[in-house]
Design an enzyme around this catalytic site. Sequence first.
Site, short mmCIF file in Angstrom:
data_model
loop_
_atom_site.label_atom_id
_atom_site.label_comp_id
_atom_site.label_asym_id
_atom_site.label_seq_id
_atom_site.Cartn_x
_atom_site.Cartn_y
_atom_site.Cartn_z
N HIS A 32 -8.18 1.33 1.59
CA HIS A 32 -8.09 0.97 3.19
C HIS A 32 -8.99 2.05 3.64
CE1 HIS A 32 -4.87 -0.43 6.18
NE2 HIS A 32 -6.08 -0.23 6.78
N GLU A 37 0.86 -0.96 0.05
CA GLU A 37 -0.02 -0.02 0.04
C GLU A 37 0.85 1.30 0.09
OE1 GLU A 37 -2.87 0.10 3.24
OE2 GLU A 37 -3.78 -1.86 2.44
#
Length: 531
Positions: free
Chosen positions: A281, A263
């Site tokens: 997220h 990420e």
Amino acid sequence: MAPKVLVSDKLSPTAVQIFRDNGIEVDFEPDLGKDKVELMKRIGEYDGLAIRSATKVTEKILENATNLKVIGRAGIGVDNVDLNAASRKGVIVMNTPFGNSITTAEHAIAMMFAVARQIPEASASTHAGKWEKSKFMGVELTNKTLGLIGSGNIGSIVASRALGLKMKVVAYDPFLSEERAAELGVKKVELDEMLAQADFITLHVPKTEKTAGMLDAAAIAKMKKGVRIVNCARGGLVDEDALVEALKSGHVAGAAFDVFAVEPATDSPLFNLPNVVVTPHLGAATTEAQENVAIQVAEQISDYLLNGAVTNAINMPSITAEEAPVLSPFVKLASHLGAFIGQMTEEAIESVNILYDGKVSEMNTKALSSAAIAGVMKAQNPDVNMVSAPVVAAERGIQCSTTTQEKSGVFDSYIKLTVKTAKKERSIAGTVFSDGKPRFIQIKGINIDAEVGRHMLYTTNDDMPGIIGTLGQTMGESDVNIANFTLGRSEAGANAIALLYLDAQPPVPVLEKLRQTGMFQQVKPLEFDVE
């Protein structure tokens, strides 16, 4: 002089006002955290630092934090803080572990609905002016079986919501007791059984050595054909490449992911696949959750700077300044005792009892018990700290009790930890010597005197000649140095144990070599957080 706090990330204005209402001077500079050089120049002015995820508190920044006493992270993850450097600097690091639980749980449920009814694809199609009713045939959640991996704070909320949707819930969690499962209304099962039964699987566990990649190709192959997988917990719990293959083959009917192995995820193998729902997220991204964690972190930092109270600390116990010099060595001991039992125990724990004998029974045993319980549970959940450990244990139905007694042996003080599971009972005792260092003094009722080291190896065997030679020779051949070697036995020819303090943990082939000798009932590497 009033304490001074820097808010270097985007926190709620309510949180900033809490500092001001408490008489704390506060600088609200929500973009400063992104500028490492400027933050390094400015950090020396402040007693407290309130952050979210954008600010990276590195060792270099901490070197310049000449007045910093506390860092408060609005949220649970503290990956952006160098905990070791903060501890060495004497800076307390706090988080807010329960502020976004409902939000994350609700997101998991929303993702489950989205993948069940193909809502994102259907929405995009309809926005494009198409009317493809027959293309988007979904499935109901009612009467389907939800496989829950992890039944802690967030997992238990997901279970409650799923039961309200008339789903059946089967849960895999090594720490879940039968009593707690009954209370939640779920059926406790082993992982393979859950994989075979579940129509939907949702994960709610931290990423550890044991959970990383736990849903790999082999695990996916054991799942029911047509299963749908939801991950709003941590990236890397599911092997993304293996999942892609299963999605393409049709074995997995759909997936919904909020977290990714890397990420920010700008290029994932899961992108652009049909019936795969992805979000960036967003598990904690609601107005309520952001407000809750911001308010909590402001209150915690204020309470510490003004009153010395420590709440939700990651790297220190909840103890007063007056208690610290005497209590701290016993806090380390309690944590080591718990860590030993936690690493030895893989089945669900039913109860924990902590016995305090002698002078230690007159200390702050609540803090000591929290340290012991946290030590037990960190093996499975590294996010647990001294404050949250009792709460997490209660959520899992673990009965925690303490016993105190006057001096009953040769030691002025000792702590004995006993853990019960459905299969067995384990116990370990320890004390603090005059040098301030913790020692293990009894394991399984066998007396020993073992210094605690970062890397250790524990073995059990029938008392017989050759054990010392085998251990020493095997370690020597593998270039693993033994710093300390402790033996104990119940009686001649009966149960015996060895505890080796090593300079480095032996590789897996070395452990296998010991096991293959047939001389040992157990060969277990152990790790302890030793400064």
